[in-house]
Design a protein around this motif. Structure first.
Motif, PDB file in Angstrom:
ATOM      1  N   THR A 169      24.210  32.239  38.518  1.00  0.00           N
ATOM      2  CA  THR A 169      23.647  32.154  37.231  1.00  0.00           C
ATOM      3  C   THR A 169      22.142  32.844  37.576  1.00  0.00           C
ATOM      4  O   THR A 169      21.684  32.426  38.785  1.00  0.00           O
ATOM      5  CB  THR A 169      23.656  30.944  36.394  1.00  0.00           C
ATOM      6  OG1 THR A 169      23.339  30.013  37.443  1.00  0.00           O
ATOM      7  CG2 THR A 169      25.242  30.862  36.166  1.00  0.00           C
ATOM      8  N   GLY A 170      21.443  33.032  36.306  1.00  0.00           N
ATOM      9  CA  GLY A 170      19.971  33.142  36.555  1.00  0.00           C
ATOM     10  C   GLY A 170      19.644  34.794  36.124  1.00  0.00           C
ATOM     11  O   GLY A 170      20.815  35.418  35.972  1.00  0.00           O
ATOM     12  N   PRO A 171      18.306  35.193  36.193  1.00  0.00           N
ATOM     13  CA  PRO A 171      18.116  36.681  35.963  1.00  0.00           C
ATOM     14  C   PRO A 171      18.648  37.729  36.833  1.00  0.00           C
ATOM     15  O   PRO A 171      18.740  37.112  38.049  1.00  0.00           O
ATOM     16  CB  PRO A 171      16.768  36.556  35.778  1.00  0.00           C
ATOM     17  CG  PRO A 171      16.176  35.697  36.543  1.00  0.00           C
ATOM     18  CD  PRO A 171      17.231  34.491  36.437  1.00  0.00           C
ATOM     19  N   VAL A 172      19.294  38.647  36.252  1.00  0.00           N
ATOM     20  CA  VAL A 172      19.682  39.907  37.338  1.00  0.00           C
ATOM     21  C   VAL A 172      18.393  40.720  37.640  1.00  0.00           C
ATOM     22  O   VAL A 172      17.877  41.134  36.728  1.00  0.00           O
ATOM     23  CB  VAL A 172      20.777  40.689  36.426  1.00  0.00           C
ATOM     24  CG1 VAL A 172      20.982  41.756  37.413  1.00  0.00           C
ATOM     25  CG2 VAL A 172      22.055  39.825  36.064  1.00  0.00           C
ATOM     26  N   VAL A 173      18.198  40.666  38.772  1.00  0.00           N
ATOM     27  CA  VAL A 173      16.764  41.361  39.348  1.00  0.00           C
ATOM     28  C   VAL A 173      17.308  42.731  40.194  1.00  0.00           C
ATOM     29  O   VAL A 173      18.124  42.840  40.947  1.00  0.00           O
ATOM     30  CB  VAL A 173      16.017  40.366  40.064  1.00  0.00           C
ATOM     31  CG1 VAL A 173      14.641  41.121  40.576  1.00  0.00           C
ATOM     32  CG2 VAL A 173      15.776  39.160  39.693  1.00  0.00           C
ATOM     33  N   ALA A 174      16.590  43.709  39.453  1.00  0.00           N
ATOM     34  CA  ALA A 174      16.740  45.151  40.109  1.00  0.00           C
ATOM     35  C   ALA A 174      15.714  45.375  41.281  1.00  0.00           C
ATOM     36  O   ALA A 174      14.394  45.178  40.745  1.00  0.00           O
ATOM     37  CB  ALA A 174      16.835  46.255  39.173  1.00  0.00           C
ATOM     38  N   VAL A 175      15.879  45.396  42.287  1.00  0.00           N
ATOM     39  CA  VAL A 175      14.801  45.757  43.427  1.00  0.00           C
ATOM     40  C   VAL A 175      14.389  47.056  43.622  1.00  0.00           C
ATOM     41  O   VAL A 175      15.574  47.814  44.140  1.00  0.00           O
ATOM     42  CB  VAL A 175      15.495  45.141  45.103  1.00  0.00           C
ATOM     43  CG1 VAL A 175      14.353  45.456  45.892  1.00  0.00           C
ATOM     44  CG2 VAL A 175      15.649  43.702  44.642  1.00  0.00           C
ATOM     45  N   VAL A 176      13.604  47.743  43.250  1.00  0.00           N
ATOM     46  CA  VAL A 176      13.235  48.982  43.104  1.00  0.00           C
ATOM     47  C   VAL A 176      12.214  49.550  44.229  1.00  0.00           C
ATOM     48  O   VAL A 176      11.115  48.916  44.197  1.00  0.00           O
ATOM     49  CB  VAL A 176      12.658  49.742  41.785  1.00  0.00           C
ATOM     50  CG1 VAL A 176      12.546  51.097  41.766  1.00  0.00           C
ATOM     51  CG2 VAL A 176      13.766  49.155  40.647  1.00  0.00           C
ATOM     52  N   GLU A 177      12.666  50.575  45.044  1.00  0.00           N
ATOM     53  CA  GLU A 177      11.687  50.760  46.116  1.00  0.00           C
ATOM     54  C   GLU A 177      11.331  52.272  45.730  1.00  0.00           C
ATOM     55  O   GLU A 177      10.367  52.975  46.732  1.00  0.00           O
ATOM     56  CB  GLU A 177      12.252  50.891  47.467  1.00  0.00           C
ATOM     57  CG  GLU A 177      12.637  49.310  47.949  1.00  0.00           C
ATOM     58  CD  GLU A 177      13.397  49.408  49.237  1.00  0.00           C
ATOM     59  OE1 GLU A 177      12.912  49.995  50.389  1.00  0.00           O
ATOM     60  OE2 GLU A 177      14.360  48.288  49.492  1.00  0.00           O
ATOM     61  N   ASP A 178      11.842  53.114  44.915  1.00  0.00           N
ATOM     62  CA  ASP A 178      11.928  54.493  44.647  1.00  0.00           C
ATOM     63  C   ASP A 178      11.936  54.512  43.085  1.00  0.00           C
ATOM     64  O   ASP A 178      12.970  54.518  42.636  1.00  0.00           O
ATOM     65  CB  ASP A 178      13.088  55.380  45.457  1.00  0.00           C
ATOM     66  CG  ASP A 178      12.929  56.940  45.022  1.00  0.00           C
ATOM     67  OD1 ASP A 178      11.884  57.194  44.219  1.00  0.00           O
ATOM     68  OD2 ASP A 178      13.583  57.529  45.594  1.00  0.00           O
ATOM     69  N   ILE A 179      10.604  55.090  42.500  1.00  0.00           N
ATOM     70  CA  ILE A 179      10.711  55.241  41.075  1.00  0.00           C
ATOM     71  C   ILE A 179      11.653  56.235  40.717  1.00  0.00           C
ATOM     72  O   ILE A 179      12.184  56.072  39.303  1.00  0.00           O
ATOM     73  CB  ILE A 179       9.328  55.553  40.770  1.00  0.00           C
ATOM     74  CG1 ILE A 179       9.009  55.238  39.408  1.00  0.00           C
ATOM     75  CG2 ILE A 179       8.958  57.176  40.744  1.00  0.00           C
ATOM     76  CD1 ILE A 179       8.943  53.732  39.085  1.00  0.00           C
ATOM     77  N   GLU A 180      12.139  57.055  41.509  1.00  0.00           N
ATOM     78  CA  GLU A 180      13.331  58.089  40.889  1.00  0.00           C
ATOM     79  C   GLU A 180      14.765  57.038  40.554  1.00  0.00           C
ATOM     80  O   GLU A 180      15.591  57.777  39.827  1.00  0.00           O
ATOM     81  CB  GLU A 180      13.719  59.010  41.920  1.00  0.00           C
ATOM     82  CG  GLU A 180      12.473  59.907  42.300  1.00  0.00           C
ATOM     83  CD  GLU A 180      12.012  60.784  40.767  1.00  0.00           C
ATOM     84  OE1 GLU A 180      13.251  61.129  40.210  1.00  0.00           O
ATOM     85  OE2 GLU A 180      11.050  61.009  40.776  1.00  0.00           O
ATOM     86  N   ARG A 181      14.757  56.115  41.389  1.00  0.00           N
ATOM     87  CA  ARG A 181      16.049  55.417  41.161  1.00  0.00           C
ATOM     88  C   ARG A 181      15.827  53.854  40.021  1.00  0.00           C
ATOM     89  O   ARG A 181      16.509  53.106  39.854  1.00  0.00           O
ATOM     90  CB  ARG A 181      16.408  54.849  42.309  1.00  0.00           C
ATOM     91  CG  ARG A 181      16.831  55.808  43.427  1.00  0.00           C
ATOM     92  CD  ARG A 181      17.446  55.100  44.832  1.00  0.00           C
ATOM     93  NE  ARG A 181      18.082  56.307  45.614  1.00  0.00           N
ATOM     94  CZ  ARG A 181      18.343  56.073  46.904  1.00  0.00           C
ATOM     95  NH1 ARG A 181      17.865  54.785  47.576  1.00  0.00           N
ATOM     96  NH2 ARG A 181      19.037  56.987  47.496  1.00  0.00           N
ATOM     97  N   PHE A 182      14.683  54.264  39.501  1.00  0.00           N
ATOM     98  CA  PHE A 182      14.509  53.047  38.601  1.00  0.00           C
ATOM     99  C   PHE A 182      15.377  52.890  37.498  1.00  0.00           C
ATOM    100  O   PHE A 182      15.978  51.587  37.259  1.00  0.00           O
ATOM    101  CB  PHE A 182      12.994  53.048  38.215  1.00  0.00           C
ATOM    102  CG  PHE A 182      12.515  52.085  37.064  1.00  0.00           C
ATOM    103  CD1 PHE A 182      11.889  50.755  37.708  1.00  0.00           C
ATOM    104  CD2 PHE A 182      12.555  52.227  35.725  1.00  0.00           C
ATOM    105  CE1 PHE A 182      11.528  50.015  36.805  1.00  0.00           C
ATOM    106  CE2 PHE A 182      12.337  50.996  34.884  1.00  0.00           C
ATOM    107  CZ  PHE A 182      11.704  49.951  35.411  1.00  0.00           C
TER     108      PHE A 182
END
Length: 286
Positions: A169-182
Motif C-alpha cells: 500500500t502507499g503511493p505508486v512512485v515512478a523513478v525517472v532518470e531519462d525524460i524520454e521515459r517519463f
C-alpha cells in the motif's frame, strides 16, 4: 519497452512467479496485485536444481544441527521427501491466495536453475510476461539479476522485494532518470495506482542538481500537457541507491517503478540494491 502484461486468456503472457524454499509475502502480494491490475493470470514456477541433493550424496557430507552437533550422514531420500513437501506447501499457499483474489492460477515444478526455468516459461508464452521473484533479494543477488535480464526474454520487467519490504500500500512512485521515459513510466504507475485507488508520484533522479532542474522543467511541461498539473514531484541529485531509497521511504512508497541498469538500479557495482532499501516492492522494467 513498456511494462505491459497480457490479459488472462490472451495467450501471449502472464505474471510468472518464481518460487523456491523461501517466499516473501510482499512479493506474493505484489505479483497478485499486478495480475489483478492487468486482468492477467499467475503461473507459479517452483525451481529446484537438485544441487542440494547432489551435495548431500557425497560420502563426507554430514548433517549438522543448529546447535552445532554433527548428526551423521545425510539421508538423501528423506531430504528429497522434505523438499517435495516444502514445494507442495508453497504452491498451495500461492494457489489459495490467488483463488481468494479471483485470479486464474497454474503451477509447475522444475529441476532446473531459476534462470533457465524462467527463460523457458516466458519463451512458451511471450512476449508480454512479467516475472516476480518470490524469494527476498539482496546485494549478493546482483549477478543473478544481471543474468536474468540478459537471458530471460519475452518479459517486460521483474518484480523484486527486499528483506525490509512490509507493504504494497502507499503511493505508486515512478523513478525517472531519462525524460524520454517519463511518460511510459508514468502511465504504468497510474495503471497500478488506479487498480488500488492509490496516489501516483514521481521521483526524478540525476547525476547533478543542474540535470535534475532541467528534467523537472521538462516534466512539468509534459504534465501540463497531460492535465496532471498537481502531480507531486520529488528530486534526488546525488547519493545513488541509498539516497533514492531514503527519498522513497520518506514518500511512504508502496510500489516503486524504475528502469534497470541506471542510477537507481545499476547492474554493476558493490552498493546495496535499491530493493534492499525499500519498504515495498520494486518493479524493474527494461
Amino acid at each position: 519497452m513498456i511494462a505491459h502484461v497480457a490479459e488472462a486468456g490472451e495467450g501471449s503472457g502472464r505474471v510468472v512467479l518464481q518460487l523456491g524454499p523461501q517466499l516473501s509475502g510482499i512479493a506474493l502480494d505484489a505479483a497478485l496485485q499486478l495480475a489483478r491490475s492487468f486482468r492477467s493470470e499467475v503461473e507459479a514456477v517452483y525451481t529446484d536444481d537438485g544441487m542440494l541433493i547432489d551435495l548431500a550424496a557425497y560420502p563426507f557430507a554430514r548433517e549438522i544441527s543448529v546447535a552445532g552437533a554433527i548428526k551423521g550422514p545425510i539421508d538423501t531420500v528423506d531430504l528429497q521427501r522434505r523438499q517435495h513437501r516444502t514445494a507442495a506447501a508453497t504452491i498451495r499457499r500461492v494457489a489459495t491466495a490467488a483463488r481468494e483474489a479471483g485470479i486464474r492460477f497454474t503451477s509447475s515444478v522444475h529441476r532446473l536453475d531459476a534462470t533457465t526455468a524462467l527463460a523457458s516459461a516466458c519463451a512458451e508464452r511471450g512476449p508480454w510476461n512479467m516475472v516476480a521473484l518470490g524469494e527476498p533479494v539482496a546485494s549478493h543477488d546482483r549477478v543473478k539479476l544481471r543474468e536474468m535480464f540478459s537471458t530471460v526474454w519475452g518479459t517486460t520487467g521483474f518484480i523484486l522485494a527486499g528483506p525490509k519490504a512490509k507493504r504494497t500500500t502507499g503511493p505508486v512512485v515512478a523513478v525517472v532518470e531519462d525524460i524520454e521515459r517519463f511518460s511510459p513510466l508514468l502511465r504504468t504507475a497510474e495503471h497500478l495506482a488506479a487498480a488500488t485507488a492509490s496516489a501516483t508520484e514521481v521521483l526524478l533522479v540525476g547525476h547533478d542538481p543542474h540535470q535534475v532542474v532541467e528534467m523537472e522543467l521538462q516534466a512539468r511541461l509534459i504534465l501540463n500537457d497531460e492535465a496532471h498539473i498537481n502531480m507531486p514531484i520529488t528530486t534526488v541529485s546525488h547519493g545513488g541507491a541509498a539516497a533514492i531509497g531514503a527519498a522513497l521511504r520518506s514518500l511512504g512508497a508502496g510500489f516503486v517503478i524504475a528502469h534497470y541498469d541506471g542510477i537507481a538500479m545499476p547492474s554493476e557495482g558493490e552498493d546495496t540494491l535499491l530493493a534492499e532499501n525499500l519498504e515495498g516492492p520494486l518493479l524493474l522494467v527494461r
